[in-house]
Scaffold this active site. Structure first.
Site, short mmCIF file in Angstrom:
data_model
loop_
_atom_site.label_atom_id
_atom_site.label_comp_id
_atom_site.label_asym_id
_atom_site.label_seq_id
_atom_site.Cartn_x
_atom_site.Cartn_y
_atom_site.Cartn_z
N SER A 11 0.83 -1.22 0.00
CA SER A 11 0.00 0.00 0.00
C SER A 11 0.86 1.26 0.00
O SER A 11 0.37 2.35 -0.28
CB SER A 11 -0.92 0.02 1.23
OG SER A 11 -0.13 0.04 2.41
N SER A 12 2.14 1.12 0.35
CA SER A 12 3.00 2.32 0.38
C SER A 12 4.47 1.92 0.26
O SER A 12 4.79 0.72 0.29
CB SER A 12 2.79 3.10 1.69
OG SER A 12 3.22 2.32 2.78
N ASP A 50 -3.35 -9.37 6.50
CA ASP A 50 -2.58 -8.95 7.67
C ASP A 50 -1.65 -10.12 7.97
O ASP A 50 -2.12 -11.25 8.16
CB ASP A 50 -3.56 -8.70 8.84
CG ASP A 50 -2.85 -8.20 10.09
OD1 ASP A 50 -1.66 -8.53 10.27
OD2 ASP A 50 -3.48 -7.48 10.88
N SER A 128 14.75 -7.65 4.45
CA SER A 128 15.26 -7.48 5.83
C SER A 128 15.71 -6.04 5.99
O SER A 128 14.93 -5.12 5.71
CB SER A 128 16.37 -8.49 6.11
OG SER A 128 17.44 -8.30 5.20
N TYR A 142 14.34 -3.55 16.35
CA TYR A 142 14.20 -3.59 14.88
C TYR A 142 15.37 -4.38 14.27
O TYR A 142 15.18 -5.28 13.46
CB TYR A 142 14.13 -2.16 14.32
CG TYR A 142 13.94 -2.11 12.83
CD1 TYR A 142 12.72 -2.43 12.26
CD2 TYR A 142 14.99 -1.75 11.99
CE1 TYR A 142 12.54 -2.39 10.88
CE2 TYR A 142 14.83 -1.70 10.61
CZ TYR A 142 13.60 -2.02 10.06
OH TYR A 142 13.42 -1.98 8.70
N SER A 143 16.59 -4.03 14.70
CA SER A 143 17.77 -4.73 14.18
C SER A 143 17.65 -6.22 14.42
O SER A 143 17.92 -7.04 13.53
CB SER A 143 19.05 -4.23 14.88
OG SER A 143 19.42 -2.96 14.42
N SER A 145 14.91 -8.06 14.86
CA SER A 145 13.85 -8.71 14.07
C SER A 145 14.32 -8.93 12.64
O SER A 145 14.03 -9.95 12.01
CB SER A 145 12.56 -7.87 14.09
OG SER A 145 12.69 -6.70 13.29
N LYS A 146 15.09 -7.97 12.10
CA LYS A 146 15.55 -8.09 10.72
C LYS A 146 16.73 -9.06 10.61
O LYS A 146 16.90 -9.74 9.60
CB LYS A 146 15.94 -6.70 10.18
CG LYS A 146 14.74 -5.78 10.02
CD LYS A 146 13.75 -6.36 9.01
CE LYS A 146 12.63 -5.43 8.68
NZ LYS A 146 11.76 -5.95 7.63
N THR A 177 10.47 6.62 2.68
CA THR A 177 9.12 6.04 2.75
C THR A 177 8.43 6.59 3.99
O THR A 177 8.99 7.42 4.71
CB THR A 177 9.17 4.50 2.88
OG1 THR A 177 9.67 4.18 4.19
CG2 THR A 177 10.00 3.83 1.83
P1 NDP Z 1 5.97 1.65 4.81
O1 NDP Z 1 5.51 1.98 6.19
O2 NDP Z 1 5.82 2.66 3.72
O3 NDP Z 1 5.30 0.30 4.32
C1 NDP Z 1 5.07 -0.77 5.18
C2 NDP Z 1 4.07 -1.70 4.53
O4 NDP Z 1 3.89 -2.83 5.41
C3 NDP Z 1 2.71 -1.05 4.33
O5 NDP Z 1 2.28 -1.33 3.03
C4 NDP Z 1 1.82 -1.73 5.36
O6 NDP Z 1 0.54 -1.97 4.81
C5 NDP Z 1 2.51 -3.07 5.55
N1 NDP Z 1 2.24 -3.67 6.87
C6 NDP Z 1 2.58 -3.23 8.09
N2 NDP Z 1 2.12 -4.07 9.04
C7 NDP Z 1 1.49 -5.07 8.38
C8 NDP Z 1 0.82 -6.25 8.78
N3 NDP Z 1 0.67 -6.60 10.08
N4 NDP Z 1 0.29 -7.06 7.84
C9 NDP Z 1 0.39 -6.75 6.53
N5 NDP Z 1 1.00 -5.65 6.08
C10 NDP Z 1 1.55 -4.83 7.00
O7 NDP Z 1 7.50 1.24 5.01
P2 NDP Z 1 8.64 0.80 3.99
O8 NDP Z 1 8.16 0.75 2.61
O9 NDP Z 1 9.82 1.63 4.33
O10 NDP Z 1 8.96 -0.68 4.52
C11 NDP Z 1 8.85 -1.83 3.71
C12 NDP Z 1 9.82 -2.87 4.24
O11 NDP Z 1 11.15 -2.41 4.06
C13 NDP Z 1 9.67 -3.16 5.74
O12 NDP Z 1 9.83 -4.53 5.98
C14 NDP Z 1 10.81 -2.36 6.33
O13 NDP Z 1 11.20 -2.87 7.58
C15 NDP Z 1 11.88 -2.52 5.27
N6 NDP Z 1 12.94 -1.53 5.29
C16 NDP Z 1 12.68 -0.21 5.05
C17 NDP Z 1 13.71 0.73 5.08
C18 NDP Z 1 13.50 2.18 4.79
O14 NDP Z 1 14.46 2.96 4.92
N7 NDP Z 1 12.35 2.62 4.39
C19 NDP Z 1 15.10 0.30 5.40
C20 NDP Z 1 15.24 -1.10 5.61
C21 NDP Z 1 14.20 -1.98 5.57
P3 NDP Z 1 -0.87 -1.54 5.46
O15 NDP Z 1 -0.57 -0.55 6.54
O16 NDP Z 1 -1.64 -0.99 4.31
O17 NDP Z 1 -1.40 -2.84 5.96
#
Ligand code: NDP
Length: 267
Positions: A11-12, A50, A128, A142-143, A145-146, A177
């Site tokens: 979604s984002s 979810d 991760s 966070y570290s 979990s990843k 993001t």
């Molecule tokens: P966003 O917050 O933009 O996106 C997170 C996404 O995860 C959303 O689409 C949200 O969907 C979904 N989400 C959260 N909780 C749940 C859940 N319980 N079930 C299903 N979907 C869920 O963050 P990012 O795009 O930055 O993050 C994406 C991934 O990249 C993550 O795993 C993050 O840890 C990892 N990451 C990001 C970094 C960064 O700098 N941005 C760096 C390193 C890793 P919705 O709320 O619509 O359900």
């Protein structure tokens, strides 16, 4: 035949960009969200899921299989952040973070594997983090979990290779993001012994995400990994210094590396 991709958390941010990019490249893409906003126009279908709810996971996966007859690629991207001094982070929040970042990812993987074993092929890409290679201050949960995701990925890869299934760990550095908005932040307590350091590191952490790379960079790398016949187990995607920090950890004595981290965060 176009490959069928399922991207969790589309979604984002990173997940949305990967889903968009792959659908533009001709893949059949299903993205997921806990609350799909169906009024937004997208290049891929967004379905409810979810990662902490096994019934919703089963429903989503059955839906994709009913529609397409297969799932070629699973991108386990859904995840969330958590910050705070470990001493002051509530245990229920620590568990909630692992429920999404680690157990949630395993839930979805377990649900998709029978179909991939049946197909005798598949690719699973786990998102991760570079933070998973280093115990970062005020981001320790966070570290952890990843890091758990990266290590589990190595083991899973060894177990499912025999079925023609490949498993890859992609560790991003900072990307622009909404992750900071969705994070659990332990409150900065007025009388906390960690107040000054935590506040300082939190601001720096948020500045670093804001100065991160564009999500298109990671979408392109994911696309190139998908094209590879024999992808590596680990990919690190981020600014050169962030990627190099992992190399430094490997080659420097522990005490020196700790000093570098303390200096970086001015602690
Ligand atoms: P966003 O917050 O933009 O996106 C997170 C996404 O995860 C959303 O689409 C949200 O969907 C979904 N989400 C959260 N909780 C749940 C859940 N319980 N079930 C299903 N979907 C869920 O963050 P990012 O795009 O930055 O993050 C994406 C991934 O990249 C993550 O795993 C993050 O840890 C990892 N990451 C990001 C970094 C960064 O700098 N941005 C760096 C390193 C890793 P919705 O709320 O619509 O359900």
């Amino acid at each position: 035949m176009s490959k069928v991709v399922l991207v969790t958390g589309a979604s984002s941010g990173i997940g949305e960009k990967i889903a968009e990019y792959l659908s533009e490249k001709g893949f059949i893409v299903y993205g997921t969200s806990r609350n799909p906003n169906l009024s937004l126009e997208r290049t891929f279908e967004l379905i409810p899921l979810d990662v902490t709810n096994n019934k919703l996971i089963e429903k989503a996966i059955n839906y994709v299989i009913e529609m397409e007859g297969r799932i070629d690629i699973l991108i386990n991207n859904a995840g969330k952040g958590i910050t705070g001094p470990i001493e002051e982070t509530p245990l229920e929040e620590i568990k909630a973070n692992f429920d999404t970042n680690f157990y949630g990812l395993i839930n979805v993987t377990k649900a998709v594997l029978p179909q991939m074993r049946f197909q005798k092929s598949g690719l699973i890409i786990n998102i991760s983090s570079i933070a998973g290679y280093i115990g970062l201050p005020y981001r320790g949960i966070y570290s952890a979990s990843k890091s758990a995701v990266s290590i589990m990925t190595e083991a899973l890869s060894l177990e499912v290779k025999q079925f023609g299934i490949k498993v890859v760990d992609v560790a991003p550095g900072d990307f622009i993001t909404n992750i900071a908005a969705g994070r659990f932040h332990s409150p900065v307590l007025k009388d906390s012994a960690y107040k000054n350091d935590y506040e300082k590191v939190l601001n720096q952490m948020n500045d670093e995400v804001d100065a991160g790379l564009d999500t298109k960079v990671i979408a392109k790398v994911i696309h190139s990994i998908i094209q590879k016949k024999n992808p590596k187990i680990h990919y690190k995607i981020g600014k050169p210094m962030q990627r190099f920090s992992i190399v430094l950890k490997r080659i420097l004595p522990d005490r020196l590396y700790e000093k570098l981290i303390l200096n970086h965060y001015k602690l």
